[in-house]
Design a protein around this motif. Structure first.
Motif, mmCIF file in Angstrom:
data_model
loop_
_atom_site.group_PDB
_atom_site.id
_atom_site.type_symbol
_atom_site.label_atom_id
_atom_site.label_comp_id
_atom_site.label_asym_id
_atom_site.label_seq_id
_atom_site.Cartn_x
_atom_site.Cartn_y
_atom_site.Cartn_z
ATOM 1 N N VAL A 188 0.866 -1.182 0.000
ATOM 2 C CA VAL A 188 0.000 0.000 0.000
ATOM 3 C C VAL A 188 0.902 1.230 0.000
ATOM 4 N N VAL A 189 0.505 2.254 -0.760
ATOM 5 C CA VAL A 189 1.245 3.510 -0.782
ATOM 6 C C VAL A 189 0.443 4.563 -0.035
ATOM 7 N N LEU A 190 1.085 5.211 0.933
ATOM 8 C CA LEU A 190 0.483 6.328 1.662
ATOM 9 C C LEU A 190 1.116 7.610 1.129
ATOM 10 N N VAL A 191 0.288 8.467 0.530
ATOM 11 C CA VAL A 191 0.762 9.668 -0.150
ATOM 12 C C VAL A 191 0.618 10.886 0.751
ATOM 13 N N GLY A 192 1.688 11.677 0.852
ATOM 14 C CA GLY A 192 1.672 12.919 1.610
ATOM 15 C C GLY A 192 1.756 14.131 0.702
ATOM 16 N N ALA B 32 -1.269 3.611 -9.150
ATOM 17 C CA ALA B 32 -2.662 3.190 -9.001
ATOM 18 C C ALA B 32 -3.104 2.387 -10.213
ATOM 19 N N GLY B 33 -2.679 2.812 -11.401
ATOM 20 C CA GLY B 33 -3.029 2.093 -12.615
ATOM 21 C C GLY B 33 -2.434 0.703 -12.677
ATOM 22 N N LEU B 34 -1.337 0.490 -11.950
ATOM 23 C CA LEU B 34 -0.712 -0.829 -11.891
ATOM 24 C C LEU B 34 -1.359 -1.733 -10.850
ATOM 25 N N GLY B 35 -2.331 -1.188 -10.122
ATOM 26 C CA GLY B 35 -3.037 -1.983 -9.123
ATOM 27 C C GLY B 35 -2.565 -1.788 -7.705
ATOM 28 N N VAL B 36 -1.684 -0.802 -7.471
ATOM 29 C CA VAL B 36 -1.220 -0.546 -6.110
ATOM 30 C C VAL B 36 -2.244 0.326 -5.392
ATOM 31 N N PRO B 37 -2.791 -0.145 -4.265
ATOM 32 C CA PRO B 37 -3.731 0.696 -3.521
ATOM 33 C C PRO B 37 -3.056 1.981 -3.038
ATOM 34 N N ILE B 38 -3.736 3.103 -3.204
ATOM 35 C CA ILE B 38 -3.210 4.416 -2.827
ATOM 36 C C ILE B 38 -4.099 5.009 -1.751
ATOM 37 N N CYS B 39 -3.474 5.417 -0.660
ATOM 38 C CA CYS B 39 -4.168 6.113 0.420
ATOM 39 C C CYS B 39 -3.495 7.479 0.584
ATOM 40 N N VAL C 233 -8.001 4.378 -2.078
ATOM 41 C CA VAL C 233 -8.824 3.730 -1.061
ATOM 42 C C VAL C 233 -9.280 4.657 0.048
ATOM 43 N N GLY C 234 -8.888 5.928 -0.012
ATOM 44 C CA GLY C 234 -9.402 6.879 0.966
ATOM 45 C C GLY C 234 -8.309 7.618 1.709
ATOM 46 N N PHE C 235 -8.729 8.348 2.748
ATOM 47 C CA PHE C 235 -7.808 9.115 3.574
ATOM 48 C C PHE C 235 -7.439 8.343 4.835
ATOM 49 N N TYR C 236 -6.181 8.487 5.207
ATOM 50 C CA TYR C 236 -5.689 7.842 6.418
ATOM 51 C C TYR C 236 -6.183 8.633 7.619
ATOM 52 N N ASP C 237 -7.073 8.040 8.386
ATOM 53 C CA ASP C 237 -7.709 8.725 9.511
ATOM 54 C C ASP C 237 -7.749 7.759 10.680
ATOM 55 N N ARG C 238 -6.906 8.003 11.685
ATOM 56 C CA ARG C 238 -6.770 7.080 12.815
ATOM 57 C C ARG C 238 -7.737 7.364 13.952
ATOM 58 N N SER C 239 -8.527 8.397 13.846
ATOM 59 C CA SER C 239 -9.386 8.752 14.978
ATOM 60 C C SER C 239 -10.375 7.631 15.257
ATOM 61 N N PRO C 240 -10.631 7.345 16.548
ATOM 62 C CA PRO C 240 -11.521 6.243 16.899
ATOM 63 C C PRO C 240 -12.903 6.362 16.281
ATOM 64 N N SER C 241 -13.416 7.573 16.161
ATOM 65 C CA SER C 241 -14.778 7.743 15.641
ATOM 66 C C SER C 241 -14.860 7.523 14.142
ATOM 67 N N ALA C 242 -13.721 7.562 13.446
ATOM 68 C CA ALA C 242 -13.756 7.479 11.986
ATOM 69 C C ALA C 242 -14.008 6.062 11.498
ATOM 70 N N ALA C 243 -13.485 5.080 12.223
ATOM 71 C CA ALA C 243 -13.580 3.692 11.777
ATOM 72 C C ALA C 243 -13.152 3.592 10.317
ATOM 73 N N SER C 244 -12.019 4.172 10.011
ATOM 74 C CA SER C 244 -11.569 4.312 8.635
ATOM 75 C C SER C 244 -11.039 3.001 8.085
ATOM 76 N N ALA C 245 -11.659 2.528 7.000
ATOM 77 C CA ALA C 245 -11.165 1.332 6.337
ATOM 78 C C ALA C 245 -9.797 1.598 5.721
ATOM 79 N N ALA C 246 -9.580 2.818 5.250
ATOM 80 C CA ALA C 246 -8.273 3.160 4.682
ATOM 81 C C ALA C 246 -7.187 3.029 5.742
ATOM 82 N N ALA C 247 -7.468 3.467 6.953
ATOM 83 C CA ALA C 247 -6.494 3.323 8.026
ATOM 84 C C ALA C 247 -6.200 1.850 8.292
ATOM 85 N N GLN C 248 -7.217 1.010 8.195
ATOM 86 C CA GLN C 248 -7.014 -0.425 8.390
ATOM 87 C C GLN C 248 -6.105 -1.000 7.314
ATOM 88 N N ILE C 249 -6.304 -0.551 6.080
ATOM 89 C CA ILE C 249 -5.442 -1.014 4.994
ATOM 90 C C ILE C 249 -3.997 -0.639 5.272
#
Length: 552
Positions: free
Chosen positions: A209-213, A229-236, A253-269
């Motif tokens: 997984v690639v985390l982009v800043g 992304a076009g090669l199939g690498v998930p991008i967060c 796959v979304g934004f990296y959000d670690r807050s407990p209330s977010a329940a972010s699937a991207a953070a899980q990835i």
């Protein structure tokens, strides 16, 4: 050739057509040369801090900006804005007019100085927030110093400082055919070793997984991330990188959000990837949370300007651009499986029941989708630090939307002057500014420059009775988070000499309508929210910072 001519030719040849700043006695002669140069336009701002913010916004769009101020008082007024440009990798050339070379060497007591005879204090101050500082006091080396500073500014995407003593402005300098500016060569052995290391990481990975800043955007590398992304690498993405990656891509796959209330699937990835690749993120506390998650802090690959790491190995001679190119090439030779969690996208918030209890107030949950609904393809959107930034972070953007924020440095008041610079850099796009009244009160006078220079803008002004972002962190009802009450319509009318249209949105639908209708001129869309209503992400930030070591 005179020094002023050489310097102005150099900046114009590098694509600069506007010079921001404030006139002062040390720089007046230099400004007269700008005024007579047909390729350059002087943009006089209300103060030097605003000039620095405007130059920042201009550089984010144009690729390079110039600010010219007077010695001491002007330089220190601008330094906060230059520091923000340094922190966020924005290439700005700071030109500080100085006392004469004799005054410097003889340590004369000059005005706009600290009265101790040391006239280089502010050059040293800029040493903390620029990548190089050149005092152009030697006719034999001035041309080379200018060329090197501009090259360093462009390469590092960070500010540089040029000090121009008043007696040097019209001094003839030695000009030879420009030679190549030395840029450290990439060690081919290290490059090969780096490429091999990245291939091993990708080849061994079950889930890469690639985390982009935000530095990906600042260095113009979004296209390469989209190739991944076009090669199939998930991008967060981190929220600081909003607008860098097309959020409509299948692999995003979304934004990296670690807050407990977010329940972010991207953070899980991100947290569960066995090959996390972080690209262009400084891992700042307000970007990835504090303390940094061990999974992110110890990512298998970390690529950013000035620091390249794979596992425990660092590669000092490889630049950011080269590292990203090698990453993309390695990914092209690798097959990737589907992510274990297929999407980190947050469903659109259901705001149907999130109505404000007071007539005329709009609930935060309704406001931000309404603002996003008023945007159009190709807009330039400049969003202020604080409530506006948090509210817009969750919203989807139209196609080809240029989105500018100062997420990392976070100096409130930045957005209004920065939007001026962005609008001057590209007047072909519709310009939208989103800000709150607390931030606006810091730099409101620069609205006059929109009228002065004919910059069209629609401003969404959120009235929430103070610093809502600070309330959410500490002092929910504290007086220090309140601000003075202004008659904004009167203020804006006065600042623009009547060249403004004020409209009041009492419903989300009206906010959307007013934004969609804006085409030319200055339109201020006033919206009112409760001072204790905050966007979802702002609540999440408060959750995160409550347990941060910095809050204990």
């Amino acid at each position: 050739m005179q020094l002023s001519s050489y310097l102005l030719n150099a900046v114009a040849d590098n694509g600069v057509s506007k010079v921001f700043g404030v006139a002062g006695d040390y720089n007046l002669r230099f400004l007269s040369h700008i005024a007579s140069d047909e390729r350059l336009e002087w943009i006089g701002t209300c103060n030097e801090l605003n000039a620095a913010y405007a130059a920042d916004g201009y550089a984010r769009v144009n690729g390079l900006a110039v600010i010219a101020v007077t010695h001491g008082v002007g330089e220190l007024s601008a330094i906060n804005g230059i520091a923000g440009a340094y922190a966020e990798h924005v290439p700005v050339i700071m030109i500080g007019a100085m006392p004469s070379t004799d005054s410097i060497t003889e340590k004369r007591m000059m005005h706009h100085t600290l009265q101790d005879g040391d006239l280089l204090h502010f050059v040293r101050a800029y040493g903390e927030v620029t990548v190089t500082q050149k005092v152009l006091s030697d006719p034999a080396t001035a041309a080379r110093d200018i060329d090197e500073a501009i090259a360093m500014c462009r390469a590092s995407r960070r500010p540089v400082y040029l000090g121009v003593p008043v007696d040097m402005i019209e001094r003839d300098i030695a000009v030879t055919a420009p030679g190549p500016v030395s840029i450290p060569a990439v060690d081919t052995g290290q490059r090969s070793a780096f490429a091999a290391a990245v291939r091993r990481v990708l080849g061994d990975a079950r889930q890469a997984v690639v985390l982009v800043g935000p530095e990906v955007g600042r260095f113009g590398l979004a296209g390469r991330m989209e190739r991944l992304a076009g090669l199939g690498v998930p991008i967060c993405s981190t929220f600081a990188a909003k607008g860098v990656i097309d959020e409509r891509l299948a692999a995003w796959v979304g934004f990296y959000d670690r807050s407990p209330s977010a329940a972010s699937a991207a953070a899980q990835i991100v947290e569960h990837a066995d090959a996390l690749i972080v690209v262009g993120s400084p891992l700042a506390d307000n970007e990835v949370g504090s303390p940094v998650s061990p999974a992110v802090e110890h990512a298998r690959v970390l690529l950013r300007p000035g620091f390249i790491r794979v596992g425990e190995d660092t590669f000092d001679s490889i630049d950011f651009d080269t590292a990203v190119a090698e990453l993309v090439e390695a990914a092209g030779a690798t097959s990737f499986g589907a992510p274990t969690v297929t999407s980190g996208r947050r469903p659109a918030a259901d705001a149907s029941n999130a109505t404000a209890t007071v007539p005329g107030l709009i609930a935060q949950a309704q406001l931000w989708p309404a603002v996003a609904g008023g945007l159009a393809d190709g807009d330039t959107v400049v969003v202020e630090t604080g409530t506006s930034l948090a509210g817009m972070a969750d919203q989807s953007l139209p196609a080809d939307c240029r989105y500018l924020t100062q997420w990392l440095w976070g100096s409130i008041g930045f957005a209004l002057p920065a939007a001026l610079g962005a609008g001057l850099a590209d007047p072909t796009r519709r310009l939208i500014l989103v800000t709150g009244e607390g931030s606006l009160q810091l730099t409101a006078q620069e609205l006059s420059s929109y009228a002065r220079y004919g910059v069209d803008v629609a401003i969404v002004l959120v009235h929430n009775s103070g610093y809502t972002i600070e309330r959410s962190l500490d002092g929910w009802n504290a007086e220090y988070n309140d601000i003075a009450e202004w008659d904004y319509e009167q203020v804006f009318t006065g600042l623009t000499a009547g060249r403004v249209q004020n409209v009041h949105a009492e419903t989300p639908e009206q906010a959307t309508k007013y934004l969609r209708e804006h085409t030319t001129g200055i339109t201020v869309v006033h919206v009112h929210t409760s001072k204790h209503d905050v966007p979802r992400l702002l609540r999440a930030v408060a959750e995160q910072t409550a347990n941060s070591p910095e809050r204990q």
